[in-house]
Design a protein around this motif. Structure first.
Motif, PDB file in Angstrom:
ATOM      1  N   GLY A   1       0.817  -1.206   0.000  1.00  0.00           N
ATOM      2  CA  GLY A   1       0.000   0.000   0.000  1.00  0.00           C
ATOM      3  C   GLY A   1       0.850   1.254   0.000  1.00  0.00           C
ATOM      4  N   ARG A   2       0.199   2.386  -0.124  1.00  0.00           N
ATOM      5  CA  ARG A   2       0.929   3.656  -0.169  1.00  0.00           C
ATOM      6  C   ARG A   2       1.725   3.852   1.118  1.00  0.00           C
ATOM      7  N   GLU A   3       2.950   4.290   0.948  1.00  0.00           N
ATOM      8  CA  GLU A   3       3.818   4.531   2.097  1.00  0.00           C
ATOM      9  C   GLU A   3       3.226   5.627   2.984  1.00  0.00           C
ATOM     10  N   LYS A   4       3.227   5.361   4.278  1.00  0.00           N
ATOM     11  CA  LYS A   4       2.729   6.337   5.250  1.00  0.00           C
ATOM     12  C   LYS A   4       3.919   6.995   5.933  1.00  0.00           C
ATOM     13  N   VAL A   5       3.883   8.295   5.986  1.00  0.00           N
ATOM     14  CA  VAL A   5       4.955   9.031   6.666  1.00  0.00           C
ATOM     15  C   VAL A   5       4.321   9.942   7.717  1.00  0.00           C
ATOM     16  N   PRO A   6       5.023  10.239   8.800  1.00  0.00           N
ATOM     17  CA  PRO A   6       6.376   9.766   9.104  1.00  0.00           C
ATOM     18  C   PRO A   6       6.395   8.287   9.474  1.00  0.00           C
ATOM     19  N   ALA A   7       7.553   7.667   9.262  1.00  0.00           N
ATOM     20  CA  ALA A   7       7.711   6.253   9.563  1.00  0.00           C
ATOM     21  C   ALA A   7       8.993   6.075  10.382  1.00  0.00           C
ATOM     22  N   PRO A   8       9.062   5.011  11.182  1.00  0.00           N
ATOM     23  CA  PRO A   8      10.250   4.809  12.020  1.00  0.00           C
ATOM     24  C   PRO A   8      11.493   4.398  11.238  1.00  0.00           C
TER      25      PRO A   8
ATOM     26  N   ASP B   1      -2.944  13.068 -12.047  1.00  0.00           N
ATOM     27  CA  ASP B   1      -3.421  13.764 -10.855  1.00  0.00           C
ATOM     28  C   ASP B   1      -3.212  12.954  -9.578  1.00  0.00           C
ATOM     29  N   ALA B   2      -2.571  11.771  -9.692  1.00  0.00           N
ATOM     30  CA  ALA B   2      -2.310  10.948  -8.512  1.00  0.00           C
ATOM     31  C   ALA B   2      -1.066  11.446  -7.790  1.00  0.00           C
ATOM     32  N   GLU B   3      -1.050  11.282  -6.469  1.00  0.00           N
ATOM     33  CA  GLU B   3       0.145  11.641  -5.700  1.00  0.00           C
ATOM     34  C   GLU B   3       1.282  10.722  -6.125  1.00  0.00           C
ATOM     35  N   PRO B   4       2.380  11.269  -6.613  1.00  0.00           N
ATOM     36  CA  PRO B   4       3.440  10.413  -7.162  1.00  0.00           C
ATOM     37  C   PRO B   4       4.079   9.532  -6.097  1.00  0.00           C
ATOM     38  N   LEU B   5       4.479   8.344  -6.528  1.00  0.00           N
ATOM     39  CA  LEU B   5       5.177   7.409  -5.667  1.00  0.00           C
ATOM     40  C   LEU B   5       6.672   7.519  -5.910  1.00  0.00           C
TER      41      LEU B   5
END
Length: 246
Positions: free
Chosen positions: A154-161, A197-201
């Motif tokens: 899935g889409r990376e969630k930030v902030p991440a450890p 228009d998608a948030e780039p990965l």
């Protein structure tokens, strides 16, 4: 056709002097099999760098002997034994807190050390949790075990450890037929990720499981690799290279 949508988006990126990065992660490797050989040959034919998420407990010299023949291949840590310790209605999970945290972390350390020692230069200190699940309370402990990155779905969630390099498109229809998903649906999903228009990965990750592939999966991979191979609007990179440059 959804495949044409993907091509149009890649063409548009190329015309703008841009590229999207793809990467390939395949889960559940333990030993050489005909299915793994098919995947390795397909990836080699199209120069697709492959990351194998290897289950440490039961792997050994046979897979090492095959991996060393693939200079661009990375090996990451796929838990320890890929055993589910959750009970219904919980979702399947090996790296949860159904057991003491120290026990889970000790297994991960054993898996890290074993694969590092077996695979040497091919080893990538990235954790791939079985079923793409890990209890968030374990994440702050991973760096001390030696891990420098985590890969789930899935889409990376930030902030991440720690550094995240996720997969985003799964070729398998786990909840339905158990076989490969419809190719048009897969191309449509890729096209949606690539939409202007998608948030780039940082990198679009494709997830495969060679041991359960059917003919539909192999046909889809051939089509995708043919479309993207040497296309100026995209590039396939290894997980190691992505993590080193991002």
């Amino acid at each position: 056709m959804s495949e044409e949508r993907v091509k149009q988006r890649l063409d548009a990126l190329a015309n703008q002097g841009q590229q999207v990065t793809f990467w390939l992660r395949d889960d559940d490797a333990i030993e050489p099999t005909p299915a793994l050989e098919t995947l390795l040959h397909l990836a080699s034919r199209y120069q697709i760098p492959l990351t194998l998420a290897v289950i440490p407990q039961n792997t050994g010299a046979a897979l090492v002997e095959r991996v060393v023949q693939e200079p661009a291949l990375c090996v990451s840590v796929h838990g320890w034994s890929h055993v589910n310790h959750a009970t219904p209605p919980e979702k399947k999970q090996e790296l949860g807190l159904q057991r003491p945290a120290a026990m889970v972390l000790n297994e991960l350390k054993a898996g890290f050390d074993k694969l590092r020692d077996l695979y040497g230069a091919h080893f990538l200190p990235m954790l791939v949790p079985p079923w793409n699940r890990i209890d968030a309370r374990l994440l702050p402990e991973l760096s001390a075990l030696g891990f420098s990155a985590l890969s789930v779905f899935g889409r990376e969630k930030v902030p991440a450890p720690m550094r995240l390099l996720n997969t985003h498109v799964d070729v398998m229809d786990w909840r339905g037929t158990g076989g490969g998903r419809d190719a048009d649906a897969l191309f449509a999903e890729i096209a949606d990720w690539l939409a202007a228009d998608a948030e780039p990965l940082n990198a679009l990750g494709l997830l495969t499981h060679h041991l359960v592939h059917d003919a539909a999966v192999w046909r889809f991979l051939e089509r995708l690799f043919q479309l993207t191979h040497n296309h100026p609007g995209c590039r396939w990179m290894s997980a190691r290279a992505i993590l080193a440059t991002a």
